[in-house]
Design a protein around this motif. Structure first.
Motif, short mmCIF file in Angstrom:
data_model
loop_
_atom_site.label_atom_id
_atom_site.label_comp_id
_atom_site.label_asym_id
_atom_site.label_seq_id
_atom_site.Cartn_x
_atom_site.Cartn_y
_atom_site.Cartn_z
N HIS A 152 -2.75 -2.27 3.37
CA HIS A 152 -4.14 -1.92 3.12
C HIS A 152 -4.97 -2.30 4.34
O HIS A 152 -4.88 -3.42 4.85
CB HIS A 152 -4.65 -2.69 1.88
N LEU A 153 -5.80 -1.37 4.79
CA LEU A 153 -6.65 -1.60 5.95
C LEU A 153 -8.10 -1.76 5.50
O LEU A 153 -8.60 -0.95 4.72
CB LEU A 153 -6.54 -0.44 6.95
N LYS A 154 -8.76 -2.80 6.02
CA LYS A 154 -10.18 -3.02 5.73
C LYS A 154 -10.96 -3.08 7.04
O LYS A 154 -10.50 -3.66 8.02
CB LYS A 154 -10.39 -4.33 4.98
N ALA A 155 -12.13 -2.48 7.02
CA ALA A 155 -13.04 -2.56 8.16
C ALA A 155 -14.38 -3.10 7.67
O ALA A 155 -14.93 -2.61 6.68
CB ALA A 155 -13.25 -1.19 8.80
N LYS A 156 -14.88 -4.12 8.34
CA LYS A 156 -16.14 -4.74 7.95
C LYS A 156 -17.12 -4.70 9.11
O LYS A 156 -16.75 -4.97 10.26
CB LYS A 156 -15.93 -6.18 7.51
N PHE A 157 -18.39 -4.38 8.80
CA PHE A 157 -19.45 -4.37 9.79
C PHE A 157 -20.66 -5.11 9.21
O PHE A 157 -20.93 -5.01 8.01
CB PHE A 157 -19.84 -2.94 10.16
N PHE A 158 -21.39 -5.82 10.05
CA PHE A 158 -22.54 -6.58 9.55
C PHE A 158 -23.63 -6.68 10.61
O PHE A 158 -23.39 -6.55 11.82
CB PHE A 158 -22.11 -7.98 9.12
N TYR A 159 -24.84 -6.94 10.13
CA TYR A 159 -25.98 -7.21 11.01
C TYR A 159 -26.98 -8.07 10.25
O TYR A 159 -27.18 -7.91 9.04
CB TYR A 159 -26.68 -5.92 11.44
N GLY A 160 -27.59 -9.01 10.97
CA GLY A 160 -28.59 -9.86 10.34
C GLY A 160 -29.19 -10.85 11.31
O GLY A 160 -28.99 -10.75 12.53
N LEU A 161 -29.91 -11.82 10.77
CA LEU A 161 -30.58 -12.86 11.55
C LEU A 161 -30.07 -14.23 11.13
O LEU A 161 -29.99 -14.53 9.93
CB LEU A 161 -32.10 -12.79 11.36
N TYR A 214 -5.66 -6.01 8.25
CA TYR A 214 -4.56 -5.25 7.66
C TYR A 214 -3.68 -6.20 6.86
O TYR A 214 -3.22 -7.23 7.37
CB TYR A 214 -3.73 -4.57 8.74
N GLN A 215 -3.45 -5.85 5.59
CA GLN A 215 -2.61 -6.65 4.70
C GLN A 215 -1.38 -5.85 4.31
O GLN A 215 -1.49 -4.69 3.88
CB GLN A 215 -3.38 -7.05 3.44
N GLN A 216 -0.22 -6.50 4.46
CA GLN A 216 1.04 -5.85 4.09
C GLN A 216 1.99 -6.90 3.57
O GLN A 216 2.38 -7.82 4.29
CB GLN A 216 1.66 -5.12 5.29
N LYS A 217 2.35 -6.78 2.31
CA LYS A 217 3.25 -7.73 1.66
C LYS A 217 2.78 -9.16 1.90
O LYS A 217 1.77 -9.57 1.38
CB LYS A 217 4.68 -7.51 2.15
N ASN A 218 3.53 -9.92 2.70
CA ASN A 218 3.22 -11.34 2.89
C ASN A 218 2.33 -11.61 4.09
O ASN A 218 2.00 -12.77 4.36
CB ASN A 218 4.52 -12.14 3.05
N GLY A 227 -6.11 -13.20 14.40
CA GLY A 227 -5.37 -14.18 13.61
C GLY A 227 -4.35 -13.52 12.72
O GLY A 227 -4.43 -12.32 12.41
N ALA A 228 -3.36 -14.31 12.31
CA ALA A 228 -2.31 -13.84 11.42
C ALA A 228 -2.00 -14.92 10.40
O ALA A 228 -1.96 -16.11 10.74
CB ALA A 228 -1.05 -13.48 12.21
N VAL A 229 -1.82 -14.50 9.15
CA VAL A 229 -1.49 -15.43 8.07
C VAL A 229 -0.23 -14.94 7.38
O VAL A 229 -0.12 -13.75 7.02
CB VAL A 229 -2.65 -15.52 7.04
N LEU A 230 0.72 -15.84 7.20
CA LEU A 230 1.94 -15.56 6.46
C LEU A 230 1.90 -16.35 5.16
O LEU A 230 1.73 -17.57 5.17
CB LEU A 230 3.17 -15.97 7.27
N ASP A 231 2.04 -15.64 4.04
CA ASP A 231 2.09 -16.27 2.72
C ASP A 231 3.37 -15.82 2.05
O ASP A 231 3.43 -14.74 1.45
CB ASP A 231 0.86 -15.88 1.90
N HIS A 232 4.40 -16.64 2.18
CA HIS A 232 5.74 -16.25 1.71
C HIS A 232 6.20 -17.27 0.67
O HIS A 232 7.01 -18.15 0.97
CB HIS A 232 6.71 -16.18 2.89
N GLY A 233 5.64 -17.16 -0.52
CA GLY A 233 6.01 -18.10 -1.57
C GLY A 233 5.56 -19.50 -1.24
O GLY A 233 4.37 -19.77 -1.05
N SER A 234 6.50 -20.42 -1.13
CA SER A 234 6.18 -21.82 -0.85
C SER A 234 5.76 -22.04 0.60
O SER A 234 5.06 -23.01 0.91
CB SER A 234 7.40 -22.72 -1.17
#
Length: 412
Positions: A174-183, A211-215, A273-280
């Motif tokens: 799943h691909l996500k794109a985020k945009f923001f503007y503020g003060l 981008y999120q894919q499996k773990n 950055g990259a995050v791995l979440d593989h069970g324990s």
């Protein structure tokens, strides 16, 4: 808390707590909260270790054992008005430039017609890095505190504006794109009594791709902060350098004065950055760069690698993090025609712009008490160069500090 924030919080609380009589039997709101009671002990009295740049004191010099740098309390109210429209407000009390004064950190309305689009407006968290907008919620992550060398450099935690998120399936993920503007609205401590730098009205913009894919989760982002204010302590010398009497004899003084200003200058944040979440097993690798248009703000790179492994209720973890100046030293230029007094003043400022950095090795363990509470014990070995990310350094300090921290975290 500013008058604007107080008005915003009162308005939001009224709106969110108002009951919809047409749906009296339906629960369309929720009240949740979180908190941390943390205690840290330092083996040195030669400097204060702080959690981030908003804190004017920490653990070590001020108090060798301190309960302030990590402790906080937060309350959040969520209200759903329909399937597509909801709102939330979050108030947090933590040690910052305003000590423990309650601060509105979130206050927004959200519109989401489907799972592919979301639009929010109001006060929003600044998630320039992964986990950045939830770094006050100690229960949500493994450490006692997010790595100081990486997250401690951030001078913005929230802003007033809008953001939008677009989501779409891509391949097996799943691909996500985020945009923001503020003060931005916050202020940071400058290292001496009663001196703070205001970020009020500084424009903040940017976005990221995730981008999120499996773990795996991978994210890259870019943001800019355009500063709206100057360092007030430099106002007298800037006024002198731009005075007609000086500019007539030293035309270069205008350029020198500009180097002492921050108004209109930009801070640019680049991260991956990259995050791995593989069970324990869980692992995170984050890289970040901050570049500045201002001579007064050094460019820097930072990174951390953390790994943890869950064994029933126990989760031991280890982290290595570092931050250091990137590129050549920034120095304010001078001119031979300036008076000796002005040249000495500029020389003194340049001495504060020397290369700096910090490295930390962290080891700890988290124990889950249940679904809503945990206890963490953490040891940090810190090596700071040129007094980076510390307060009240004393002459002769070698830059080394060892911290032992215990934190009880809860949500409700």
């Amino acid at each position: 808390m500013s008058a604007w924030s107080l008005k915003l919080s009162i308005l939001a609380l009224v709106v969110l707590s108002t009951q919809n009589t047409a749906a009296a039997g339906e629960k369309d709101y929720s009240i949740t909260g979180f908190g941390t009671l943390g205690i840290s002990h330092s083996d040195t009295r030669q400097a204060d270790i702080v959690r981030d740049l908003s804190q004017d004191s920490g653990v070590g010099y001020t108090r060798q054992t301190d309960a302030g740098i990590d402790s906080n309390l937060g309350l959040q109210i969520n209200r759903s008005f329909s399937d597509n429209f909801d709102a939330a407000i979050q108030v947090v009390s933590r040690k910052s430039a305003d000590n423990f004064a309650p601060t509105v950190t979130w206050a927004y309305a959200s519109y989401s017609p489907d799972d592919k689009f979301q639009l929010r407006a109001g006060r929003l968290g600044f998630d320039v890095y992964m986990l950045a907008d939830s770094r006050n919620i100690g229960y949500s992550y493994t450490w006692v505190r997010p790595p100081i060398d990486f997250f401690g450099r951030l001078i913005v935690s929230y802003f007033d504006g809008a953001d939008t998120v677009l989501s779409h399936p891509l391949g097996n993920g799943h691909l996500k794109a985020k945009f923001f503007y503020g003060l931005a609205r916050e202020k940071i401590y400058l290292g001496s009594a009663n001196k703070h730098y205001s970020l009020n009205h500084s424009a903040l913009s940017g976005g990221h791709l995730e981008y999120q894919q499996k773990n795996w989760t991978i994210r890259a982002g870019y943001s800019e902060l355009k500063l709206a204010d100057d360092y007030s302590q430099f106002d007298p010398i800037v006024a002198e350098l731009t005075s007609p009497s000086i500019t007539a004899s030293v035309p270069a003084s205008l350029g020198i004065a500009d180097q002492l200003t921050t108004h209109g200058k930009k801070l640019k944040y680049t991260s991956i950055g990259a995050v791995l979440d593989h069970g324990s097993l869980q692992a995170q690798l984050m890289l970040g760069r901050i570049e500045s248009d201002s001579v007064l703000l050094q460019n820097s790179d930072a990174a951390y690698l953390t790994m943890s492994y869950r064994i029933k209720k126990w989760t031991p973890y280890a982290t290595v993090s570092a931050s250091r100046q990137q590129g050549a030293d920034k120095q304010i230029t001078t001119d031979p025609a300036l008076s000796p007094r002005l040249k000495n003043t500029i020389s003194g400022i340049n001495k504060q712009l020397t290369p700096n950095g910090q490295q930390t090795f962290t080891a700890g363990i988290r124990y889950d008490l249940g679904d809503n509470a945990n206890i963490k014990v953490q040891f940090d070995h810190i090596r700071s160069q040129k007094h980076f990310l510390v307060r009240n350094p004393q002459e002769g300090w070698d830059g080394h500090a060892n911290l032992l921290s215990v934190a009880y975290n809860f949500v409700f």
